[in-house]
Design a protein around this motif. Structure first.
Motif, PDB file in Angstrom:
ATOM      1  N   LYS B  26       0.867  -1.022   0.022  1.00  0.00           N
ATOM      2  CA  LYS B  26      -0.115  -0.074  -0.122  1.00  0.00           C
ATOM      3  C   LYS B  26       0.911   1.178   0.079  1.00  0.00           C
ATOM      4  N   GLY B  27       0.365   2.192  -0.802  1.00  0.00           N
ATOM      5  CA  GLY B  27       1.128   3.451  -0.858  1.00  0.00           C
ATOM      6  C   GLY B  27       2.604   3.401  -1.389  1.00  0.00           C
ATOM      7  N   SER B  28       3.053   2.245  -2.279  1.00  0.00           N
ATOM      8  CA  SER B  28       4.183   2.433  -2.905  1.00  0.00           C
ATOM      9  C   SER B  28       3.980   2.256  -4.374  1.00  0.00           C
ATOM     10  N   SER B  29       5.177   2.413  -5.139  1.00  0.00           N
ATOM     11  CA  SER B  29       5.016   2.610  -6.636  1.00  0.00           C
ATOM     12  C   SER B  29       5.819   1.126  -7.014  1.00  0.00           C
ATOM     13  N   THR B  30       5.177   0.506  -7.746  1.00  0.00           N
ATOM     14  CA  THR B  30       5.808  -0.778  -8.509  1.00  0.00           C
ATOM     15  C   THR B  30       5.875  -0.595 -10.007  1.00  0.00           C
ATOM     16  N   VAL B  31       7.230  -0.469 -10.551  1.00  0.00           N
ATOM     17  CA  VAL B  31       7.050  -0.479 -12.031  1.00  0.00           C
ATOM     18  C   VAL B  31       7.296  -1.847 -12.418  1.00  0.00           C
ATOM     19  N   ILE B  32       6.665  -2.253 -13.576  1.00  0.00           N
ATOM     20  CA  ILE B  32       6.802  -3.616 -14.158  1.00  0.00           C
ATOM     21  C   ILE B  32       7.298  -3.138 -15.482  1.00  0.00           C
ATOM     22  N   ILE B  33       8.533  -3.773 -15.608  1.00  0.00           N
ATOM     23  CA  ILE B  33       9.370  -3.797 -16.895  1.00  0.00           C
ATOM     24  C   ILE B  33       9.288  -5.165 -17.530  1.00  0.00           C
ATOM     25  N   GLY B  34       9.729  -5.412 -18.777  1.00  0.00           N
ATOM     26  CA  GLY B  34       9.718  -6.419 -19.486  1.00  0.00           C
ATOM     27  C   GLY B  34       9.422  -6.434 -21.080  1.00  0.00           C
ATOM     28  N   GLY B  35       9.996  -7.236 -21.791  1.00  0.00           N
ATOM     29  CA  GLY B  35       9.744  -7.176 -23.025  1.00  0.00           C
ATOM     30  C   GLY B  35       8.544  -7.094 -23.715  1.00  0.00           C
ATOM     31  N   SER B  36       8.407  -6.654 -24.807  1.00  0.00           N
ATOM     32  CA  SER B  36       6.975  -6.433 -25.521  1.00  0.00           C
ATOM     33  C   SER B  36       6.309  -7.693 -25.705  1.00  0.00           C
ATOM     34  N   GLY B  37       5.038  -7.623 -25.417  1.00  0.00           N
ATOM     35  CA  GLY B  37       4.430  -9.101 -25.457  1.00  0.00           C
ATOM     36  C   GLY B  37       4.542 -10.052 -24.568  1.00  0.00           C
ATOM     37  N   THR B  38       5.127  -9.557 -23.560  1.00  0.00           N
ATOM     38  CA  THR B  38       5.297 -10.633 -22.301  1.00  0.00           C
ATOM     39  C   THR B  38       4.064 -10.720 -21.334  1.00  0.00           C
ATOM     40  N   ARG B 206       9.716   0.041  -6.157  1.00  0.00           N
ATOM     41  CA  ARG B 206      10.054  -1.336  -6.444  1.00  0.00           C
ATOM     42  C   ARG B 206      10.002  -1.906  -7.959  1.00  0.00           C
ATOM     43  N   VAL B 207      10.909  -2.601  -8.594  1.00  0.00           N
ATOM     44  CA  VAL B 207      10.903  -2.922  -9.844  1.00  0.00           C
ATOM     45  C   VAL B 207      10.425  -4.486 -10.040  1.00  0.00           C
ATOM     46  N   ALA B 208       9.625  -4.717 -10.964  1.00  0.00           N
ATOM     47  CA  ALA B 208       9.284  -6.233 -11.156  1.00  0.00           C
ATOM     48  C   ALA B 208       9.736  -6.500 -12.695  1.00  0.00           C
ATOM     49  N   MET B 209      10.484  -7.547 -12.752  1.00  0.00           N
ATOM     50  CA  MET B 209      10.717  -7.799 -14.380  1.00  0.00           C
ATOM     51  C   MET B 209       9.883  -9.147 -14.651  1.00  0.00           C
ATOM     52  N   LEU B 210       8.841  -8.808 -15.679  1.00  0.00           N
ATOM     53  CA  LEU B 210       8.164  -9.909 -16.252  1.00  0.00           C
ATOM     54  C   LEU B 210       8.627 -10.525 -17.483  1.00  0.00           C
ATOM     55  N   HIS B 211       9.293 -11.855 -17.483  1.00  0.00           N
ATOM     56  CA  HIS B 211       9.755 -12.470 -18.461  1.00  0.00           C
ATOM     57  C   HIS B 211       9.185 -13.824 -18.646  1.00  0.00           C
ATOM     58  N   ASP B 212       8.973 -14.190 -19.871  1.00  0.00           N
ATOM     59  CA  ASP B 212       8.486 -15.620 -20.084  1.00  0.00           C
ATOM     60  C   ASP B 212       7.261 -16.242 -19.145  1.00  0.00           C
ATOM     61  N   GLY B 213       6.422 -15.085 -18.883  1.00  0.00           N
ATOM     62  CA  GLY B 213       5.319 -15.698 -18.006  1.00  0.00           C
ATOM     63  C   GLY B 213       5.388 -15.619 -16.569  1.00  0.00           C
ATOM     64  N   ILE B 214       6.506 -15.318 -16.149  1.00  0.00           N
ATOM     65  CA  ILE B 214       6.856 -15.358 -14.552  1.00  0.00           C
ATOM     66  C   ILE B 214       7.455 -13.854 -14.340  1.00  0.00           C
ATOM     67  N   ASP B 229      21.408 -10.527 -11.923  1.00  0.00           N
ATOM     68  CA  ASP B 229      20.505 -10.984 -12.943  1.00  0.00           C
ATOM     69  C   ASP B 229      20.666 -10.653 -14.285  1.00  0.00           C
ATOM     70  N   ALA B 230      21.355 -11.769 -15.053  1.00  0.00           N
ATOM     71  CA  ALA B 230      21.479 -11.241 -16.640  1.00  0.00           C
ATOM     72  C   ALA B 230      20.265 -10.759 -17.278  1.00  0.00           C
ATOM     73  N   TYR B 231      19.102 -11.354 -16.819  1.00  0.00           N
ATOM     74  CA  TYR B 231      17.969 -10.625 -17.877  1.00  0.00           C
ATOM     75  C   TYR B 231      17.780  -9.298 -17.635  1.00  0.00           C
ATOM     76  N   VAL B 232      17.972  -8.886 -16.209  1.00  0.00           N
ATOM     77  CA  VAL B 232      17.776  -7.424 -15.720  1.00  0.00           C
ATOM     78  C   VAL B 232      18.601  -6.736 -16.220  1.00  0.00           C
ATOM     79  N   GLN B 233      19.858  -7.090 -16.339  1.00  0.00           N
ATOM     80  CA  GLN B 233      21.237  -6.320 -17.040  1.00  0.00           C
ATOM     81  C   GLN B 233      20.997  -5.892 -18.615  1.00  0.00           C
ATOM     82  N   ILE B 244      17.777 -12.776 -23.275  1.00  0.00           N
ATOM     83  CA  ILE B 244      16.585 -12.712 -23.927  1.00  0.00           C
ATOM     84  C   ILE B 244      16.484 -12.537 -25.145  1.00  0.00           C
ATOM     85  N   ALA B 245      15.824 -13.485 -25.879  1.00  0.00           N
ATOM     86  CA  ALA B 245      16.051 -13.589 -27.479  1.00  0.00           C
ATOM     87  C   ALA B 245      15.613 -12.227 -28.077  1.00  0.00           C
TER      88      ALA B 245
END
Ligand SMILES: Nc1ncnc2c1ncn2[C@@H]1O[C@H](COP(=O)(O)OP(=O)(O)OP(=O)(O)O)[C@@H](O)[C@H]1O
Ligand SMILES: [Mg+2]
Lengths: 261, 248
Positions: B26-38, B206-214, B229-233, B244-245
């Motif tokens: 509550k009261g926080s800002s979460t950003v979701i990043i991740g490739g297009s179409g994930t 906070r940041v959450a990265m969505l990739h491959d459905g998780i 984390d190589a994906y995030v980098q 990430i392909a």
């Protein structure tokens, strides 16, 4: 699988799909009708729907009815001449317009004009996420989009049919008195004396039913549209075809109900 | 607080979400990043109930969000859609004031209009756009009207789907500040989807990265640059090479 079997399987799949569609449309129809008597009511939307379904359809309805009534008078006159029955033109025009042609033609014109525009508009809203936006703004699409349009169909189309009946008879009158040599007073009094209450009630009841079908089909296929421009096109086409076929089928059923023996 | 537990969603045979679990305080800002179409937009729509997940549970303030009548539930939310999703039959101000004009606590029209113009100002739009129709606006302007509509009723929970896409850098900065302000000053809970790394840094707690459905990685914004984390980098540095392909 043999050719016959796959043909049968394909046919069976079509039948099942059609039955499923009928089921879904029935549920949608019941929900739409219940929504008519459930708040919230959106006055502006209802007003706009009445305007676009009713008022703006007047020119189309008027012209269609006028020409049809005129043509009908000519046909009955020349057909009636074969057995010396030219004199029945006013009566047959009246009964033909009021019982059948008025409601059916108005219904079909409404399917062309209103069903298509409702379907295209709602389908566009669907594919551009406007329906989703509506939902997230705590507004039920059933109440905001569907109920006003269906209400307009139920109320305005019978009125249009009534107007269409009158204009159709006027068309017959103009041709009858102008071209076929009927006396003006005799034509009108023959028409008025011949028509029964049942004819008029059936006409308006058909209008109600067709208005419901036309607007409901537009809403149903619009709300169910697939993705993209293709989804909009398909929804529009299917809704008009479905509305036209259902109107003709309902016309037969209602004619049976009102006039069979 | 919003909590997603093992949310799955497939479209036809194609799995999009394959067990998303995420908690937003509550009261926080979460950003979701991740490739297009994930499936970032799909995730937000699942929380709103616009899309029904195939399985998994979603809680908002401890109560499970269910189907049925969501009018009440959704009155606490604001949502900016990726495509703005403005009602093109209504002028701009009525779009912004849509919620204010309806429902049990509806404002009178002049007041709702004033409030709409005030919200438009916050997204950098002058009162002269109030009476235009959405089709008369540029893409970036439509996006900002969508943003004004999302925040118009001062909701507790706001989702922003790519708020700065299509905006010039200055306007993007204005919007980033606005979102940050909504969180810190009004205490709103926000989830933002963005591809713009400067936005991520400006908005996120906070940041959450969505990739491959998780959710592939989740952490504090300060940990994002230093994570191994190589994906995030790969994602934050926009490299073509990495786990990430490039073709998805
Ligand atoms: N209604 C739908 N029907 C079928 N497939 C869908 C639907 N909505 C989304 N998808 C599919 O789900 C996947 C994820 O879509 P989503 O819009 O969530 O992507 P995204 O992560 O938001 O991408 P972007 O950053 O490009 O907006 C896509 O492959 C899309 O084709
Ligand atoms: Mg998206």
């Amino acid at each position: 699988m043999g050719a016959v079997e796959s043909l049968l399987a394909g046919f069976g799949a079509r039948v099942i799909a059609t039955l499923a569609a009928i089921g879904r449309i029935s549920i949608f129809a019941v929900r739409a009708l219940l929504q008519l008597i459930t708040p919230p009511f959106y006055g502006r939307e209802i007003f706009n729907a009445f305007l676009s379904v009713g008022y703006y359809s007047l020119p189309v309805v008027g012209l269609t009815a006028l020409f049809t009534g005129g043509a009908l008078a000519l046909q009955i006159y020349s057909g009636g001449a074969r057995f010396n029955a030219e004199a029945v033109v006013p009566q047959i025009v009246a009964i033909g317009m009021v019982r059948e042609l008025g409601p059916v033609l108005v219904g079909l014109m409404i399917a062309a004009r209103v069903t298509s525009s409702i379907a295209a508009e709602i389908a566009t809203m669907k594919v551009t996420e406007q329906i989703d936006a509506l939902v997230t703004l705590s507004t039920k699409p059933m109440a905001y989009l569907v109920a006003p349009r269906v209400l307009a169909g139920l109320v305005m189309v019978p009125l249009l049919v009534g107007i269409g009946d009158i204009i159709g008879i006027m068309g017959g009158y103009l041709v009858g008195t102008g071209r076929l040599g009927f006396s003006e007073t005799a034509y009108l009094s023959n028409t008025v004396d011949f028509l029964e209450m049942r004819d008029i009630v059936s006409s308006l009841a058909k209008g109600c039913a067709f208005g419901f079908i036309a607007t409901l089909m537009g809403c149903y296929y619009g709300m169910g549209a697939g993705r993209g421009a293709q989804g909009v096109g398909r929804a529009t086409k299917t809704s008009v075809v479905a509305a036209a076929v259902l109107i003709l089928a309902a016309n037969y059923v209602l004619t049976e109900a009102f006039f069979s023996a | 607080m919003i909590r997603l537990e093992d949310v799955h969603k497939s479209f036809g045979k194609k799995p999009v979400l394959r067990g998303v679990s995420l908690t937003v305080e509550k009261g926080s800002s979460t950003v979701i990043i991740g490739g297009s179409g994930t499936g970032k937009s799909v995730t937000l729509k699942c929380v709103l109930g616009l899309i029904q997940p195939d399985s998994g549970r979603i809680f908002v303030d401890g109560a499970q969000a269910k189907g049925g009548d969501r009018t009440e539930f959704l009155s606490r939310f604001g949502m900016l859609f990726q495509g703005a999703a403005l009602f093109d039959s209504l002028p701009v101000w009525q779009n912004v004031a849509f919620r204010l004009l309806r429902g049990p606590d509806a404002l009178p029209r002049p007041q709702a209009r004033d409030k709409a113009i005030e919200k438009l100002a916050r997204v950098g739009l002058g009162p002269e756009v109030a009476d235009l129709f959405p089709a008369e606006l540029s893409g970036g302007m439509q996006k900002r009207v969508g943003l004004a509509r999302a925040i118009a009723a001062d909701p507790e929970i706001i989702f922003f789907d790519e708020p700065t896409t299509g905006l010039d850098p200055i306007m993007a900065g204005v919007i980033n500040d606005l979102i940050r302000e909504i969180v810190t000053e009004m205490g709103a809970t926000t989830m933002t989807i963005t591809h713009d790394m400067s936005s991520v840094r400006a908005i996120a707690d906070r940041v959450a990265m969505l990739h491959d459905g998780i959710i592939r990685w989740e952490g504090d914004i300060r940990e994002m640059d230093t994570t191994s984390d190589a994906y995030v980098q790969q994602f934050i540095h926009g490299r073509a090479e990495g786990p990430i392909a490039a073709v998805r």
